[in-house]
Write an enzyme that holds these catalytic residues in place. Sequence first.
Site, PDB file in Angstrom:
ATOM      1  N   ASP A  14       1.234   4.281   8.329  1.00  0.00           N
ATOM      2  CA  ASP A  14       0.480   4.140   7.886  1.00  0.00           C
ATOM      3  C   ASP A  14      -1.390   3.948   7.512  1.00  0.00           C
ATOM      4  O   ASP A  14      -1.596   4.054   8.373  1.00  0.00           O
ATOM      5  CB  ASP A  14       1.165   2.215   7.645  1.00  0.00           C
ATOM      6  CG  ASP A  14       0.632   1.273   6.441  1.00  0.00           C
ATOM      7  OD1 ASP A  14       0.585   1.701   5.579  1.00  0.00           O
ATOM      8  OD2 ASP A  14      -0.686   0.385   6.422  1.00  0.00           O
ATOM      9  N   ASP A  16      -3.730   1.194   5.592  1.00  0.00           N
ATOM     10  CA  ASP A  16      -4.423   0.101   6.309  1.00  0.00           C
ATOM     11  C   ASP A  16      -3.994  -0.785   7.246  1.00  0.00           C
ATOM     12  O   ASP A  16      -2.828  -0.595   7.061  1.00  0.00           O
ATOM     13  CB  ASP A  16      -4.508  -0.781   4.642  1.00  0.00           C
ATOM     14  CG  ASP A  16      -5.223  -0.512   3.634  1.00  0.00           C
ATOM     15  OD1 ASP A  16      -6.363  -0.249   3.813  1.00  0.00           O
ATOM     16  OD2 ASP A  16      -4.270  -0.462   2.837  1.00  0.00           O
ATOM     17  N   LYS A 191       7.705   5.610   0.916  1.00  0.00           N
ATOM     18  CA  LYS A 191       7.261   6.170   1.751  1.00  0.00           C
ATOM     19  C   LYS A 191       8.505   6.466   2.912  1.00  0.00           C
ATOM     20  O   LYS A 191       8.384   7.288   3.354  1.00  0.00           O
ATOM     21  CB  LYS A 191       6.454   4.513   3.103  1.00  0.00           C
ATOM     22  CG  LYS A 191       5.569   4.187   2.700  1.00  0.00           C
ATOM     23  CD  LYS A 191       4.998   3.234   3.508  1.00  0.00           C
ATOM     24  CE  LYS A 191       3.390   2.326   2.660  1.00  0.00           C
ATOM     25  NZ  LYS A 191       2.804   1.616   3.664  1.00  0.00           N
ATOM     26  N   ASP A 214       2.447  -1.680   9.699  1.00  0.00           N
ATOM     27  CA  ASP A 214       1.875  -3.426  10.340  1.00  0.00           C
ATOM     28  C   ASP A 214       2.738  -4.390   9.430  1.00  0.00           C
ATOM     29  O   ASP A 214       2.248  -5.466  10.078  1.00  0.00           O
ATOM     30  CB  ASP A 214      -0.288  -2.723  10.259  1.00  0.00           C
ATOM     31  CG  ASP A 214       0.275  -3.092   8.700  1.00  0.00           C
ATOM     32  OD1 ASP A 214      -0.958  -3.823   8.579  1.00  0.00           O
ATOM     33  OD2 ASP A 214      -0.407  -2.234   8.689  1.00  0.00           O
ATOM     34  N   SER A 215       2.242  -3.654   8.655  1.00  0.00           N
ATOM     35  CA  SER A 215       3.168  -4.691   7.407  1.00  0.00           C
ATOM     36  C   SER A 215       5.043  -4.346   6.705  1.00  0.00           C
ATOM     37  O   SER A 215       5.948  -3.313   6.958  1.00  0.00           O
ATOM     38  CB  SER A 215       2.641  -4.947   6.192  1.00  0.00           C
ATOM     39  OG  SER A 215       2.781  -3.943   5.476  1.00  0.00           O
ATOM     40  N   ASN A 217       5.915  -3.574   3.896  1.00  0.00           N
ATOM     41  CA  ASN A 217       6.190  -2.759   2.905  1.00  0.00           C
ATOM     42  C   ASN A 217       6.280  -1.087   4.335  1.00  0.00           C
ATOM     43  O   ASN A 217       6.719   0.023   3.504  1.00  0.00           O
ATOM     44  CB  ASN A 217       4.886  -2.217   1.961  1.00  0.00           C
ATOM     45  CG  ASN A 217       4.127  -1.811   2.422  1.00  0.00           C
ATOM     46  OD1 ASN A 217       3.843  -1.676   4.053  1.00  0.00           O
ATOM     47  ND2 ASN A 217       2.168  -2.117   1.790  1.00  0.00           N
TER      48      ASN A 217
END
Length: 267
Positions: A14, A16, A191, A214-215, A217
């Site tokens: 990912d 961000d 993704k 990190d999240s 999604n």
Amino acid sequence: MLFPESIRTLVCSDFDETYFAHDRNHAQDVKALTTYLNKERHMLFGIVSASTLDMIKGCLDEMKMEYPHFIACNSGTELYYYKDGVEIYDQAYELMMLRQGFTKMTILDVEKALAAHDIQLMVQEPFIHAPFSRNYYYRETTPQEDERRFRQIRAAAEEQRLIVNISKCNPLIGDPADCYDVDFFPASAGKDAVVRYLIGKYDIDFDETYAFGDSGNDIKMLNAVKHGYLVSNATAEAKKRHLKHADFPYNKGILSILEARSESNGY
């Protein structure tokens, strides 16, 4: 980054708050990871992100970071490669979505249908021209009401053969603190889909597939590979949903896992 001579390993990250730290204080970690990747001549490394291509390239250029081998942007609906300073768009990946008969109007129809049920989604303007996806904010209310509305959103997407990803916003990247991201895209994209596409395109052994996020999604992408990890700065929501975590944040977390791989394999 130097494009690999031959490809045995796939590494997807990912952007961000995973590969790119928005506090801008991890330059040395970026350099260390880049040095490692340039030595690994059989490893294909790239970004898989909900962000637009312009947003990603803008951040990379600002921090003078080398481009990865590929960027899959707009929730993995567009795929670009970077080889010898040339940007190459993957037309074959786009054809997979076009063969579904997908049009942007499908998402707009879902937006209207949800509004008729008093579910108001706020369009995220930077993504408004994305050809195969559409991103919204949903402002949270109560946990019970939010979950009821999320069920309606998922049902509306499924009816139109769309994938919808709903995850808590991250204020560190400029999102509002009291909102959820609601991202729609074709059933053949996302993704996780772009990861599977790359595995097939380059005939990569599943044991040699890695992903980092990190999240919320990112969870599907992490589950689409053999070795999927959240970096240590991941959101609390994501950590509840995925149990494999790196011991360090951002690029240092990615590098720590890849170096451990190299050591265990005797590289």
